[in-house]
Design a protein around this motif. Structure first.
Motif, PDB file in Angstrom:
ATOM      1  N   PRO A  41      17.393   9.939   8.266  1.00 47.19           N
ATOM      2  CA  PRO A  41      18.456  10.823   8.344  1.00 47.19           C
ATOM      3  C   PRO A  41      18.423  12.243   7.718  1.00 47.19           C
ATOM      4  N   ILE A  42      18.557  13.200   8.404  1.00 49.41           N
ATOM      5  CA  ILE A  42      18.428  14.744   7.753  1.00 49.41           C
ATOM      6  C   ILE A  42      19.138  15.131   6.408  1.00 49.41           C
ATOM      7  N   CYS A  43      20.435  14.206   6.332  1.00 45.40           N
ATOM      8  CA  CYS A  43      21.141  14.780   5.141  1.00 45.40           C
ATOM      9  C   CYS A  43      20.388  13.960   3.871  1.00 45.40           C
ATOM     10  N   ILE A  44      19.985  12.971   4.205  1.00 44.42           N
ATOM     11  CA  ILE A  44      19.078  12.398   3.064  1.00 44.42           C
ATOM     12  C   ILE A  44      17.802  13.091   2.756  1.00 44.42           C
ATOM     13  N   LEU A  45      17.002  13.438   4.038  1.00 44.14           N
ATOM     14  CA  LEU A  45      15.697  13.944   3.878  1.00 44.14           C
ATOM     15  C   LEU A  45      16.197  15.282   3.177  1.00 44.14           C
ATOM     16  N   SER A  46      16.941  15.887   3.467  1.00 44.77           N
ATOM     17  CA  SER A  46      17.111  17.210   2.778  1.00 44.77           C
ATOM     18  C   SER A  46      17.350  17.441   1.224  1.00 44.77           C
ATOM     19  N   GLN A  47      17.658  16.193   0.741  1.00 38.23           N
ATOM     20  CA  GLN A  47      17.660  16.129  -0.912  1.00 38.23           C
ATOM     21  C   GLN A  47      16.329  15.449  -1.290  1.00 38.23           C
ATOM     22  N   ALA A  48      15.461  15.127  -0.578  1.00 26.95           N
ATOM     23  CA  ALA A  48      14.072  14.440  -1.173  1.00 26.95           C
ATOM     24  C   ALA A  48      13.264  15.416  -2.000  1.00 26.95           C
ATOM     25  N   ARG A  94       8.165  17.380   3.085  1.00 26.28           N
ATOM     26  CA  ARG A  94       9.564  17.412   2.865  1.00 26.28           C
ATOM     27  C   ARG A  94      10.291  18.106   4.021  1.00 26.28           C
ATOM     28  N   GLY A  95       9.900  18.969   4.518  1.00 24.87           N
ATOM     29  CA  GLY A  95      10.744  19.683   5.630  1.00 24.87           C
ATOM     30  C   GLY A  95      10.770  19.165   7.098  1.00 24.87           C
ATOM     31  N   SER A  96       9.857  17.831   7.237  1.00 25.55           N
ATOM     32  CA  SER A  96       9.469  17.338   8.529  1.00 25.55           C
ATOM     33  C   SER A  96      10.739  16.253   8.825  1.00 25.55           C
ATOM     34  N   SER A  97      10.882  16.086   9.736  1.00 31.99           N
ATOM     35  CA  SER A  97      11.976  15.115  10.399  1.00 31.99           C
ATOM     36  C   SER A  97      11.532  13.860  11.095  1.00 31.99           C
ATOM     37  N   ARG A  98      10.441  13.846  11.542  1.00 28.55           N
ATOM     38  CA  ARG A  98       9.847  12.475  12.279  1.00 28.55           C
ATOM     39  C   ARG A  98       8.355  12.307  11.796  1.00 28.55           C
ATOM     40  N   PHE A  99       8.082  11.254  11.505  1.00 26.41           N
ATOM     41  CA  PHE A  99       7.044  10.620  10.933  1.00 26.41           C
ATOM     42  C   PHE A  99       6.158   9.687  11.814  1.00 26.41           C
ATOM     43  N   TYR A 100       5.177   9.989  12.382  1.00 27.04           N
ATOM     44  CA  TYR A 100       4.420   8.898  13.432  1.00 27.04           C
ATOM     45  C   TYR A 100       3.296   8.430  12.541  1.00 27.04           C
ATOM     46  N   LEU A 103       0.756  -1.096   0.035  1.00 30.20           N
ATOM     47  CA  LEU A 103       0.089  -0.073   0.003  1.00 30.20           C
ATOM     48  C   LEU A 103       0.829   1.225   0.102  1.00 30.20           C
ATOM     49  N   GLY A 104       0.702   2.397  -0.735  1.00 30.28           N
ATOM     50  CA  GLY A 104       1.452   3.458  -0.738  1.00 30.28           C
ATOM     51  C   GLY A 104       0.492   4.583  -0.710  1.00 30.28           C
ATOM     52  N   LEU A 105       1.151   5.457   0.004  1.00 32.69           N
ATOM     53  CA  LEU A 105       0.443   6.835   0.329  1.00 32.69           C
ATOM     54  C   LEU A 105       1.196   8.021  -0.015  1.00 32.69           C
ATOM     55  N   THR A 106       1.150   8.957  -1.067  1.00 35.34           N
ATOM     56  CA  THR A 106       1.852  10.132  -1.284  1.00 35.34           C
ATOM     57  C   THR A 106       1.679  11.292  -0.165  1.00 35.34           C
ATOM     58  N   LEU A 107       2.660  11.692   0.662  1.00 37.06           N
ATOM     59  CA  LEU A 107       2.907  12.734   1.514  1.00 37.06           C
ATOM     60  C   LEU A 107       3.043  13.914   1.101  1.00 37.06           C
ATOM     61  N   GLY A 108       4.008  14.128   0.475  1.00 32.64           N
ATOM     62  CA  GLY A 108       4.536  15.464  -0.175  1.00 32.64           C
ATOM     63  C   GLY A 108       5.186  15.271  -1.467  1.00 32.64           C
ATOM     64  N   GLY A 109       4.813  15.844  -2.510  1.00 27.95           N
ATOM     65  CA  GLY A 109       5.215  15.860  -4.016  1.00 27.95           C
ATOM     66  C   GLY A 109       6.262  16.794  -4.082  1.00 27.95           C
ATOM     67  N   ALA A 110       6.678  16.893  -5.476  1.00 28.19           N
ATOM     68  CA  ALA A 110       7.910  17.756  -6.018  1.00 28.19           C
ATOM     69  C   ALA A 110       7.285  19.202  -5.894  1.00 28.19           C
ATOM     70  N   GLY A 111       6.173  19.356  -5.771  1.00 29.21           N
ATOM     71  CA  GLY A 111       5.770  20.757  -5.926  1.00 29.21           C
ATOM     72  C   GLY A 111       6.179  21.737  -4.909  1.00 29.21           C
ATOM     73  N   GLN A 112       5.909  23.287  -5.049  1.00 28.19           N
ATOM     74  CA  GLN A 112       6.592  24.063  -4.160  1.00 28.19           C
ATOM     75  C   GLN A 112       5.378  24.646  -3.189  1.00 28.19           C
TER      76      GLN A 112
END
Length: 198
Positions: free
Chosen positions: A164-171, A80-86, A63-72
């Protein structure tokens, strides 16, 4: 940020029969390894999925759920700017029993057990929850620390993922994926919620 699918009102998704990828709602889908099985969705007291003709070659079922796309837009940037997902899910999973020959082959030496191989209890199935980060060179799945045990009856599941923030910042985009054992069976879902914090 917060997104929640309360699936007890099944009018929110269309009925679908016999496809390897089906759309369940806005940014919400179920899929199996292409050409390796079929998924059907039907209306009931929640989201009711049936998996059939899943081959031994199938590598994944999800099952897949899109959270944040590539838009601005504000929403995309916030995810994309979040650090923890519950994550909070309420689901039930029933899997078909493997054929007797396969079960015997996998069981190996049964010395020390009182039950014949074809009567040994099935282990509790486990599912894996992962945050998929879409990067310039592809994607990377960041899994929750532990597999999530599920039952044939509804089970409430909670998990936290901190990429990891270093990877998330590139997403460029962020999805949530629930990986299931690629086997024939059925899945019922009544709650699928994600909260993210900076």
């Amino acid at each position: 940020m917060f997104v929640s699918y309360d699936l007890r009102d099944s009018r929110g998704f269309p009925a679908c029969r016999g496809a390897d990828h089906i759309r369940l709602g806005s940014g919400f889908h179920a899929a199996v390894d292409p050409g390796q099985g079929l998924i059907s969705a039907r209306r009931s007291g929640g989201l009711d999925l049936q998996f059939r003709s899943v081959t031994e070659q199938a590598a994944w079922l999800e099952l897949g759920l899109t959270l944040g796309g590539a838009g601005q837009g504000r929403r995309d940037r916030a995810w994309r700017g979040s650090s923890r997902f519950y994550c909070r899910l309420r689901l039930a999973l029933q899997l078909s029993v493997p054929v007797a020959g396969a079960a015997a082959d996998q069981s190996g030496d049964q010395s020390g057990t009182d039950q014949p191989p074809d009567q040994l209890p099935e282990p509790t199935p486990e599912v894996r929850l992962a945050l998929r980060l879409h990067l310039p060179e592809g994607f990377e799945d960041i899994f929750a620390p532990d597999p999530l045990p599920v039952q044939q009856d509804f089970t409430c599941i909670r998990a936290e993922i901190a990429p990891p923030i270093c990877i998330l910042s590139q997403a460029r985009a962020v999805d949530l994926h629930l990986f299931l054992p690629p086997r024939d069976g059925a899945l019922q879902v009544s709650d699928f919620a994600v909260t993210a914090v900076r």
